[in-house]
Design an enzyme around this catalytic site. Structure first.
Site, mmCIF file in Angstrom:
data_model
loop_
_atom_site.group_PDB
_atom_site.id
_atom_site.type_symbol
_atom_site.label_atom_id
_atom_site.label_comp_id
_atom_site.label_asym_id
_atom_site.label_seq_id
_atom_site.Cartn_x
_atom_site.Cartn_y
_atom_site.Cartn_z
ATOM 1 C CB SER A 18 24.832 -44.518 -13.362
ATOM 2 O OG SER A 18 24.297 -44.957 -12.128
ATOM 3 C CB SER A 20 23.751 -46.538 -9.163
ATOM 4 O OG SER A 20 22.616 -45.694 -9.198
ATOM 5 C CE LYS A 69 14.177 -44.036 -13.367
ATOM 6 N NZ LYS A 69 13.952 -42.971 -12.379
ATOM 7 C CG ASP A 105 12.833 -42.453 -8.705
ATOM 8 O OD1 ASP A 105 13.999 -42.561 -8.288
ATOM 9 O OD2 ASP A 105 12.507 -42.714 -9.880
ATOM 10 N N GLY A 132 7.104 -34.243 -16.650
ATOM 11 C CA GLY A 132 7.654 -35.465 -17.252
ATOM 12 C C GLY A 132 7.585 -36.633 -16.281
ATOM 13 N N GLY A 133 8.400 -37.647 -16.548
ATOM 14 C CA GLY A 133 8.398 -38.846 -15.708
ATOM 15 C C GLY A 133 8.788 -38.540 -14.279
ATOM 16 C CB ALA A 134 11.468 -36.459 -12.814
ATOM 17 C CG LEU A 157 -2.139 -26.355 -20.298
ATOM 18 C CD1 LEU A 157 -1.821 -26.212 -18.810
ATOM 19 C CD2 LEU A 157 -3.112 -25.262 -20.741
ATOM 20 C CB ALA A 158 -1.189 -31.080 -23.722
ATOM 21 N NE ARG A 159 5.334 -34.462 -21.387
ATOM 22 C CZ ARG A 159 6.634 -34.698 -21.147
ATOM 23 N NH1 ARG A 159 7.535 -33.744 -21.324
ATOM 24 N NH2 ARG A 159 7.022 -35.881 -20.735
HETATM 25 P P1 ATR Z 1 11.850 -36.629 -17.094
HETATM 26 O O1 ATR Z 1 11.204 -37.947 -17.363
HETATM 27 O O2 ATR Z 1 13.260 -36.746 -16.606
HETATM 28 O O3 ATR Z 1 11.022 -35.740 -16.232
HETATM 29 P P2 ATR Z 1 10.972 -35.464 -19.613
HETATM 30 O O4 ATR Z 1 9.817 -36.385 -19.684
HETATM 31 O O5 ATR Z 1 11.772 -35.220 -20.842
HETATM 32 O O6 ATR Z 1 12.042 -35.937 -18.534
HETATM 33 O O7 ATR Z 1 10.460 -34.071 -18.991
HETATM 34 C C1 ATR Z 1 11.285 -32.973 -18.922
HETATM 35 C C2 ATR Z 1 10.495 -31.819 -18.327
HETATM 36 O O8 ATR Z 1 11.310 -30.649 -18.352
HETATM 37 C C3 ATR Z 1 9.221 -31.471 -19.081
HETATM 38 O O9 ATR Z 1 8.261 -30.988 -18.171
HETATM 39 C C4 ATR Z 1 9.713 -30.360 -20.002
HETATM 40 O O10 ATR Z 1 8.699 -29.501 -20.454
HETATM 41 P P3 ATR Z 1 7.825 -29.896 -21.765
HETATM 42 O O11 ATR Z 1 6.839 -30.938 -21.304
HETATM 43 O O12 ATR Z 1 7.184 -28.642 -22.188
HETATM 44 O O13 ATR Z 1 8.815 -30.431 -22.762
HETATM 45 C C5 ATR Z 1 10.615 -29.618 -19.061
HETATM 46 N N1 ATR Z 1 11.607 -28.780 -19.729
HETATM 47 C C6 ATR Z 1 12.720 -29.164 -20.364
HETATM 48 N N2 ATR Z 1 13.410 -28.085 -20.807
HETATM 49 C C7 ATR Z 1 12.698 -26.979 -20.431
HETATM 50 C C8 ATR Z 1 12.882 -25.581 -20.576
HETATM 51 N N3 ATR Z 1 13.958 -25.080 -21.201
HETATM 52 N N4 ATR Z 1 11.946 -24.750 -20.042
HETATM 53 C C9 ATR Z 1 10.874 -25.245 -19.414
HETATM 54 N N5 ATR Z 1 10.642 -26.564 -19.229
HETATM 55 C C10 ATR Z 1 11.544 -27.425 -19.735
#
Ligand code: ATR
Length: 281
Positions: A18, A20, A69, A105, A132-134, A157-159
């Protein structure tokens, strides 16, 4: 632990990477304030107990990073509208002995673009890579600036679909492999995936047809110039790196804890850049 005046911390697991402490110590020094900011490593199985005892810990507040978080949000007696919308918190402070929470954020993301690409939010379509979370914070921020549609492209896709049902109509979910069909119509491209971080292989995007006045930004800042940004620049897009988001998300917490709204200045950026370069990712 011996602390120097009012002390805040960053809570994470791991937390050694970090930046920070560097950021907040820079501001404490710059504004001549009595206080300190330290990194506190808390394992996942200890986080609920740590937060339950936070009011008695002696800390005046905290930043919270991965993977805590969600736990930070749950531990708060009161949360800001943004933290509530996202159900995650990255900034905590104490008021009347209770934990209050915010999520800065979104502010960091917006302030970085406002500073480095004025006029970036003139509207139209935005593409968010990753779900993802970000991505949640980025999508919330883009909706607040009225981007419509916000196209979420994800390997899984589901996410992306889950985010579309959470945020509603401005969100369009599609698989990452469909990127080429959306690229020509978007004004803003945001990489929120962890692909391209440090040693991870980069995202490969077909930038063909991307509008020449479009902007690409990455929330990753290690490395500063990600392959995503380099390739976007090669196709003539304006690019904004993710370091400013890190710096700007820190400012509201500092103001809460130490009473001064700090300025994100060039010297701070250079200090953090030197650390990134010196330490590698
Ligand atoms: P964060 O909370 O930091 O966003 P996360 O929840 O692990 O971390 O999400 C990571 C993101 O990067 C996801 O969208 C992931 O895609 P999946 O949902 O299919 O896992 C994406 N990601 C990570 N590595 C990848 C790669 N090599 N190619 C494409 N997408 C990737």
């Amino acid at each position: 632990m011996t602390r120097m005046g009012p002390t805040a911390c960053v809570i994470g697991w791991p937390v050694g990477h970090s930046r920070s402490p560097l950021i907040h110590r820079y501001w404490l020094e710059k504004y001549g304030l009595d206080g300190d900011y330290v990194a506190t490593q808390v394992p996942p199985d200890r986080i609920d107990a740590f937060l339950a005892g936070f009011a008695a810990s002696g800390f005046i507040g905290a930043n919270v990073t991965i993977p805590h978080k969600e736990a930070a949000f749950r531990a708060a007696a009161k949360a800001s509208p943004v933290a509530t919308a996202l159900q995650v918190a990255n900034t905590l402070w104490l008021a009347d002995g209770a934990i209050h929470a915010d999520n800065t954020d979104c502010h960091g993301f917006l302030a970085n673009l406002d500073e480095r690409a004025p006029g970036w939010d003139s509207g139209g379509a935005a593409i968010v890579f990753g779900a993802g979370g970000a991505a949640r914070a980025v999508i919330h921020a883009l909706i607040s600036r009225r981007f419509d549609p916000v196209i979420v492209l994800n390997r899984t896709l589901a996410r992306a679909e889950a985010l579309a049902s959470h945020f509603g109509p401005p969100i369009v979910a599609a698989p990452l492999t469909d990127a080429a069909q959306f690229v020509p119509d978007a004004n803003l491209f945001v990489n929120t995936t962890s692909a391209g971080m440090a040693d991870a292989p980069p995202l490969t995007i077909d930038w063909h047809g991307a509008p020449g006045d479009a902007i690409a930004t990455d929330i990753v800042y290690t490395p500063l110039q990600t392959a995503f940004l380099r390739e976007a620049a090669d196709h003539g897009l304006k690019t904004v790196d993710g370091l400013g988001m890190l710096l700007h998300q820190a400012a509201p917490g500092f103001e809460r804890w130490f009473g001064v709204r700090p300025v994100v200045d060039e010297a701070l950026r250079q200090r953090i850049l030197a650390d990134i370069t010196g330490r590698g990712a």
